[in-house]
Design an enzyme around this catalytic site. Structure first.
Site, PDB file in Angstrom:
ATOM      1  N   THR A 196       0.836  -1.208   0.000  1.00 25.20           N
ATOM      2  CA  THR A 196       0.000   0.000   0.000  1.00 25.20           C
ATOM      3  C   THR A 196       0.863   1.248   0.000  1.00 25.20           C
ATOM      4  O   THR A 196       0.626   2.190  -0.773  1.00 25.20           O
ATOM      5  CB  THR A 196      -0.926   0.000   1.230  1.00 25.20           C
ATOM      6  OG1 THR A 196      -1.770  -1.153   1.185  1.00 25.20           O
ATOM      7  CG2 THR A 196      -1.776   1.260   1.270  1.00 25.20           C
ATOM      8  N   HIS A 223      12.109  -8.952  -2.004  1.00 28.20           N
ATOM      9  CA  HIS A 223      12.128  -8.488  -0.608  1.00 28.20           C
ATOM     10  C   HIS A 223      13.552  -8.472  -0.054  1.00 28.20           C
ATOM     11  O   HIS A 223      13.850  -9.063   0.990  1.00 28.20           O
ATOM     12  CB  HIS A 223      11.235  -9.368   0.266  1.00 28.20           C
ATOM     13  CG  HIS A 223       9.772  -9.147   0.030  1.00 28.20           C
ATOM     14  ND1 HIS A 223       9.109  -8.005   0.447  1.00 28.20           N
ATOM     15  CD2 HIS A 223       8.843  -9.925  -0.591  1.00 28.20           C
ATOM     16  CE1 HIS A 223       7.831  -8.093   0.093  1.00 28.20           C
ATOM     17  NE2 HIS A 223       7.641  -9.236  -0.540  1.00 28.20           N
TER      18      HIS A 223
END
Length: 405
Positions: free
Chosen positions: A96, A145
C-alpha cells in the site's frame, strides 16, 4: 410578547459582543486567539492525526533520543542524483505504501503508471533516470524483498556504472542512513514496520494461500545461504494449507523475528551460519544493529499509524501526497481469532521483533510530537512577525497623520 423576545435576543447578542471585547482586552495573545477560533469553529479544532490513529492523549516516552534523532528533514534533490530506497518487509503494509509513492505524490513530473502493468516509470524532471528504488518503480532489482544487508550492497551497483562501483568504499557513510556514493549520489533508505503479532499472522495466512518467496536471494557477504544454513519448512512446492500450529513449530521459519533480520547487518553475525557465535550473543548483535539502522534511516513509518506516517514522510522529504492515507483496522490478520496462549507463543517466537517494535513506536511518536511542535513554533513565529509588521505600518500611518496635521 414579541417585543419582549426581541429585547432578550438583543441583550444576549450584546452580552456576547461584550464578552469578546473583554477577552480581547484581557488576553490579546496568540493562545487566546486560538481559543477563540476553536470556540467559533469546533470542526477546525479537531486533530486529524490523533483522531485517525486513536493515539493515547498523553504519550509518555520511554527512550531518550537526541534532537538529531528526532528531527527528520532531508534536502532530497529529485532533479539531481539523490535516490529514495524503499526496504519492503513482508506483510507490513509495504505494498500500500509503495503504491502511494508512485501514484499519490504531487510532483513536477509524476510517475507514469499504465493499466495492467505493475511497475511505473518514475523519472526525474528532464531526465530519463529514476528517483525511486522500489518494487513499483525498479522492480525487485536486488532480489525479492531484499533486506538491509542486500540493499546497501546491491543498490549502488545497480544505479551506478561499473566504474563508479569500483570507486565506492566497502562501507557507506552519511547522516541518518543517508548513504552516499563517491560521485555525490545520496541514498535515502525508508521502510514500514508493523505490530509483530499482526504481521506474523498475516504472513501465515499468506503462506497458507501458497506464497513462498522462493525467489528471495538472502545474499550476505557475497553469497546465498546453503540448504544446511537455511533449511526449508516444507518438502513440496509450497506450504499451502499449513495450520498455524505447523507454522509456529518450524524452528527455522523466516517469519520469526523477520523485521529484526531484515533491518540488521547480517554480516556482523556471520550471515546465516549459526555456529559463528552463541545464540544469545547473536540475538543481541542483531537487535542492536536493527535499532541503529532504523534510527539512522531517513524515514520509517508504522502500519498502525497511517496519517502520522504520511505526515512524517511529507515533512522529511518536503513532498506532499494528493490523497490522505486511510487507516485500515480490518485486515486478514485481524480476522484471525487466537487464544491468549497462542498469542503469548507468537510473541515468544518474535521476542526480538517485539522489542524492536516497542523501540520503533516510541521513536516514531516522539518524532511526530517533535515535528508538530516545530511546526507550531514556526507558525507562531510567522504570526509574531506579521503582527510586528502590522504595528510598524500602523505607527508609520499615525506619524504621517500627525505630520500632515
Amino acid at each position: 410578547m414579541e417585543d419582549r423576545s426581541h429585547k432578550v435576543l438583543l441583550a444576549l447578542v450584546m452580552l456576547f459582543l461584550f464578552s469578546v471585547i473583554v477577552l480581547q482586552y484581557v488576553c490579546p495573545g496568540t493562545e487566546c486567539q486560538l481559543l477563540r477560533l476553536r470556540a467559533l469553529s469546533p470542526a477546525a479544532a479537531a486533530d486529524p492525526y490523533r483522531a485517525e490513529d486513536e493515539t493515547p492523549a498523553r504519550f509518555v516516552p520511554r527512550f531518550n533520543f537526541s534532537a538529531d534523532d528526532l528531527l527528520r528533514r532531508v534536502d532530497f534533490n529529485i532533479k539531481g542524483d539523490d535516490l529514495i530506497v524503499f526496504l519492503h518487509i513482508q506483510k507490513t503494509g509495504g505494498t500500500t505504501f509503495g503504491r502511494h509513492l508512485v501514484r499519490n505524490i504531487q510532483l513536477e513530473q509524476p510517475c507514469e503508471c499504465r493499466a495492467g502493468q505493475k511497475k511505473c516509470t518514475c523519472h526525474r524532471p528532464g531526465k530519463r533516470e529514476t528517483w525511486l528504488f522500489s518494487r513499483f518503480s525498479t522492480g525487485w532489482s536486488c532480489g525479492l524483498h531484499a533486506d538491509w544487508t542486500e540493499l546497501t550492497n546491491c543498490v549502488p551497483s545497480v544505479v551506478d556504472s561499473k566504474k563508479e562501483v569500483r570507486l565506492r568504499p566497502s562501507r557507506h557513510a552519511g547522516l541518518n542512513t543517508l548513504f552516499s556514493s563517491p560521485l555525490g549520489r545520496n541514498f535515502y533508505y525508508i521502510t514500514i514496520l508493523r505490530d509483530p503479532v499482526s504481521r506474523y499472522l498475516s504472513e501465515w495466512r499468506h503462506v497458507q494461500r501458497g506464497a513462498t518467496w522462493k525467489a528471495s536471494l538472502h545474499v550476505c557477504d557475497g553469497r546465498s545461504p546453503t540448504t544446511e544454513e537455511l533449511p526449508s519448512c516444507y518438502t513440496g512446492d509450497d506450504w499451502s494449507g499449513c495450520s498455524l500450529q505447523e507454522f509456529m513449530d518450524c524452528p527455522y521459519n523466516l517469519a520469526n523475528n523477520r523485521q529484526v533480520r531484515m533491518l540488521s547487518d547480517l554480516s556482523l553475525v556471520g550471515c546465516y551460519n549459526l555456529s559463528v557465535m552463541p545464540e544469545e550473543q547473536r540475538n543481541k548483535v542483531l537487535l542492536d544493529s536493527a535499532k541503529e539502522n532504523l534510527k539512522r534511516m531517513a524515514f520509517f513509518g508504522l502500519t498502525e499509524f497511517q496519517r502520522k506516517t504520511q505526515y512524517l514522510f511529507e515533512k522529511t522529504f518536503n513532498m506532499n501526497f494528493i490523497s490522505p492515507f486511510t487507516q485500515y483496522n480490518s485486515t486478514r490478520a485481524s480476522s484471525v481469532e487466537i487464544d491468549k496462549q497462542t498469542q503469548q507463543r507468537i510473541e515468544a517466537l518474535n521476542f526480538l521483533d517485539m522489542e524492536l517494535y516497542d523501540y520503533a513506536k516510541d521513536l516514531f511518536l516522539q518524532r511526530y510530537q517533535y515535528m508538530r511542535q516545530k511546526e507550531h513554533q514556526e507558525a507562531r513565529r510567522k504570526r509574531q512577525e506579521q503582527r510586528k509588521i502590522l504595528r510598524a505600518k500602523q505607527a508609520h500611518l499615525r506619524e504621517q497623520g500627525e505630520n500632515s496635521s
